[in-house]
Design an enzyme around this catalytic site. Structure first.
Site, PDB file in Angstrom:
ATOM      1  N   CYS A 440     -37.000  14.288-132.939  1.00  0.00           N
ATOM      2  CA  CYS A 440     -37.327  15.724-132.968  1.00  0.00           C
ATOM      3  C   CYS A 440     -36.171  16.536-132.406  1.00  0.00           C
ATOM      4  CB  CYS A 440     -38.597  15.986-132.161  1.00  0.00           C
ATOM      5  SG  CYS A 440     -40.088  15.294-132.903  1.00  0.00           S
ATOM      6  N   GLU A 442     -34.066  14.998-129.492  1.00  0.00           N
ATOM      7  CA  GLU A 442     -33.536  14.171-128.424  1.00  0.00           C
ATOM      8  C   GLU A 442     -32.035  13.923-128.556  1.00  0.00           C
ATOM      9  OE1 GLU A 442     -36.649  14.293-129.967  1.00  0.00           O
ATOM     10  OE2 GLU A 442     -36.924  12.133-130.125  1.00  0.00           O
TER      11      GLU A 442
END
Length: 796
Positions: A440, A442
């Protein structure tokens, strides 16, 4: 909403056909991998070391799994025996017959299960794996405290159904083939010192396993070459015959050798990708990283030589896109489904950013990829643009043209901030610049780091338990500490001190469990193939799951930061500052879920400082909440030499976490979704997008490993050059303030409401959920409502 006709204008007939096959095929469960894995364990278990067992099992899969070349395709290879066919991983999570029934019958994110698959699962797979699967071992090893917290919704656990993964490819596979890796492995084997190095035997077994894994992928490629030759021999269409012969040549060369052409580079990556996700169901799935930078040398060389055109490269990339979309995320059940209810497997391709020397990373292939995203309109792969001060405004404007299509693609990252974040974590400057984001939001050092997500953490539930002196009001069970009756708290500091004690306790319970799980995977579930392609695993002779990567991080994903900030704001203003309410009255109102207290609810909603409006009264509280979790988590060691880090993202877990919490002091009713990422509470941001980014930027995002910010715009706002210019300026401004990430839903809320009532008219409607996009029709009603309730910005 774009029509299907508009969507396919940029595709040729081949791509249209393959795309339609990908999006229309019904997802199914394939039992083939489970059978082959069971066969391998029955043959080898107890006769070889565990790393070699895993490698021989992987080789057995590569030798025997169905290979398929679809009509017309140019990039070949599937995870299952056909598109949208998902294998199971019984060594990790051995699904029950009831699980199969649920997967088959559920309305959303279903997988059709054949009678044969059910029979084999019941008669062969379950009897062998019951009690041996990692999920069984995890649940057996967790303490009663852990189980209480897990069942209450304090935290989730990623690895009870999926394996550690969350790593990204760097450029090494474009310069080396599996034969080159085998040579490196042999060199390390020859160096082993069995007299002075007491870990030499363990290193030997791991290196032997990596060597077998290389052979396995070579075999897998050559099986595709053989099939392509056989198909070419029978093909009567001369054009397709030539294509099949070329595919055969490519698959004979890669993955054994380094790719030489643009086509070979794409096929090389795809074989490696399939190797990773066949070996284990890594969460998140593997990712190409800086695909534009990796492919650009091949592209430029062939354009100059006249062996490739922009149109033929586009066709190959669109074929590549379809391969990702053919692979639904492995089936999940229970809480794991609730925290990530989607078919997408989070392969997030980075575009733009900077090169290792710090110069502008945007290239011709960057713009080519933006065109592919716009044409294909597929859920997978996820895509993002990495924006640096070094990148030209033209790149942002071109990305903006895709963003305003309304798919939520690409998301936008501050590459300069990403580099700073990685440097703060101890990475070298070159590794940081070559790193980026995946999943997402990271951050990680691509090709050199295992940055593994452990699970989501429910901050608002901890506040609820604090307000009930350690008891979960939903169940009446005492699961936390007795930090005092909140009715006796005299100041906001008293509440914050109690909250800090509670959250410290629950974080300790979570981390203790994480540490046990890390050791279980290191001992029982090595991943020798993935270890081959991640830096330092070969030189260390150590597995990826055991700390073999150059860098090792474990992320705890905190959920509900906006919600808890607004809760703190309401308590501070109305109870401690203005004293218009007592704590007793507040608790009474919340216990009643605002029934009979609508006036007070409206005060909480409308007469309270809210995060997202550039209001220091609220924004100072989000900073305080972040400091608490950062101090409790960041830098804590893990058993295999890593460190814990903090990040803020929810996938769909903010909906699940909201479902286990009663009414809250921000005016939220029981069961309603929490805020997601670092986004404001849905509808609480009322002062425009610039106020949102100013609030979010007050959070020190450089100390995180990722912070997700969603914004929703009315489509008219981004129309024309003026709209694109406004979007570009908003992004640049936020990133100048060290914002990590921003993404956009460009959609009309009224249309979304119509889609709820007439879903048949919106089968191709894609929206941004959290760190990913999904079909609106795939979302639960709760998640649809959460997206509708987000503030729809009407201007900049």
């Amino acid at each position: 909403m774009a029509t299907e006709t508009n969507k396919i204008l940029g595709m040729n007939e081949r791509i249209q056909k393959l795309r339609q096959q990908s999006v229309s095929t019904v997802p199914t469960i394939s039992i083939e991998r489970a059978v082959l894995m069971t066969e391998a364990y029955q043959k080898y278990q107890g006769k070889v070391s565990i790393p070699v067992l895993r490698a021989l099992s992987f080789k057995h899969l590569c030798e025997n799994k169905t290979v398929v070349i679809l009509d017309g395709e140019l990039i070949v290879g599937e995870r299952g025996p056909q598109p949208q066919s998902a294998p199971t991983y019984p060594e990790l999570c051995c699904h029950t017959v009831e699980d199969f029934e649920i997967m088959d019958k559920r309305e959303k994110i279903f997988f059709k299960v054949s009678d044969e698959a059910r029979k084999i699962q019941e008669e062969m797979i379950i009897p062998f794996w019951k009690g041996k699967a990692i999920r069984d071992l995890i649940m057996e090893q967790m303490t009663p405290k852990w189980h209480d917290c897990y069942e209450a919704g304090i935290f989730t656990e990623f690895m009870e159904q999926r394996a550690p993964g969350h790593t990204v490819c760097d450029d090494k596979i474009y310069h080396k083939g599996m034969l080159d890796f085998k040579a490196e492995i042999k060199e390390q084997l020859d160096k082993l010192d069995f007299i002075n190095d007491f870990e030499a035997y363990d290193k030997q077994e791991q290196l032997k396993a990596m060597d077998i894994a290389c052979d396995a992928l070579i075999i897998f490629g050559k099986r595709h070459a053989k099939l392509a030759r056989e198909m070419a021999a029978e093909c009567t269409d001369e054009k397709r015959k030539a294509e099949l012969s070329k595919i055969a040549e490519i698959c004979e060369w890669v993955p054994a050798n380094a790719p030489r052409t643009f086509h070979e580079a794409l096929q090389m990556y795809w074989f490696v990708h399939l190797g990773v996700i066949t070996e284990l169901n890594t969460w998140d799935a593997f990712c190409p990283g800086h695909l534009d930078q990796h492919l650009n040398p091949f592209y430029q060389n062939e354009i100059a030589a006249g062996t490739l055109t922009r149109e033929s490269a586009m066709e190959l990339l669109e074929s590549f896109w379809i391969k990702f979309n053919n692979q639904p995320a492995p089936p999940k059940v229970g809480i794991t489904l609730k925290e990530s209810a989607t078919y997408t497997d989070f392969c997030n391709i980075n575009i733009g950013g900077m090169k290792a020397d710090g110069s502008d990373g945007v290239c011709d292939v960057s713009y080519l990829l933006l065109d592919v995203i716009k044409d294909m309109r597929l859920l997978q792969p996820s895509t993002n643009v990495q924006i640096s001060k070094k990148n030209p405004d033209k790149f942002i404007m071109e990305a903006g043209k895709v963003i305003r299509e309304g798919m939520g693609f690409p998301s936008v990252f501050n590459h300069d901030a990403v580099v700073k974040e990685l440097l703060l974590q101890g990475k070298s400057l070159e590794d940081a610049r070559k790193g980026g984001t995946s999943g997402c939001v990271e951050v990680g050092a691509f090709g050199k780091e295992a940055y593994i997500l452990t699970g989501y953490f429910n901050m608002v539930k901890v506040l609820e338990i604090t307000l009930h002196n350690g008891t979960d009001p939903r169940t009446g069970k005492k699961i936390g500490l007795e930090t005092g009756d909140p009715r006796n708290f005299k100041t906001m500091d008293d509440l914050m001190e109690a909250f800090k004690k509670q959250i410290a306790y629950f974080i300790d319970v979570d981390i203790r469990g994480n540490n046990v799980i890390e050791k279980l995977y290191a001992k029982n579930m090595p991943s020798p193939f993935m270890s081959v392609i991640i830096e330092d695993c070969i030189t260390k002779g150590k597995d990826y799951n055991a700390g073999g990567a150059r860098y090792n991080s474990r992320y705890i994903q905190f959920v509900g930061l906006g919600s808890i900030t607004d809760c703190f704001s309401s308590i501070k203003k109305h109870i401690f500052d203005e004293k218009t309410l007592t704590m007793e009255k507040m608790l009474t109102i919340l216990a009643a879920d605002f029934q009979g207290y609508e006036k007070e609810r409206q005060i909480f909603l409308n007469k309270t400082p809210k995060y997202g409006n550039d209001d220091d009264a609220a924004d100072s509280l989000i900073m305080g909440a972040f400091e608490i979790i950062y101090e409790l988590v960041n830098g804590r060691p893990t058993p295999n030499g890593g460190q814990y880090r903090v990040e803020m993202l929810p996938t769909t877990c903010h909906v699940y976490f909201g479902s286990v919490i009663g009414a809250t002091p921000d005016g939220r009713k029981a069961g309603v979704a929490l805020s997601e990422g670092i986004s404001p509470v849905q509808g609480a941001d009322r002062c425009g997008p610039t106020a949102v980014i100013k609030s979010a930027a007050k959070l020190d995002q450089l100390r995180t490993g990722g912070a997700l910010l969603n914004q929703k715009f009315s489509p008219g706002v981004l129309e024309g050059e003026t709209g694109l210019e406004g979007l570009k300026n908003l992004i640049r401004a936020y990133f100048c303030m060290d914002g990590h990430h921003i993404q956009f839903n460009v959609v009309d809320s009224n249309m979304l409401r119509d889609a709820q009532y007439h879903p048949e008219n919106y089968n191709d409607l894609i929206v941004r959920v959290a760190g990913y996009s999904d079909y609106f029709n795939n979302l639960t009603a709760e998640l649809q409502n959460e997206i509708i309730l987000r503030t729809e910005q009407q201007g900049f």
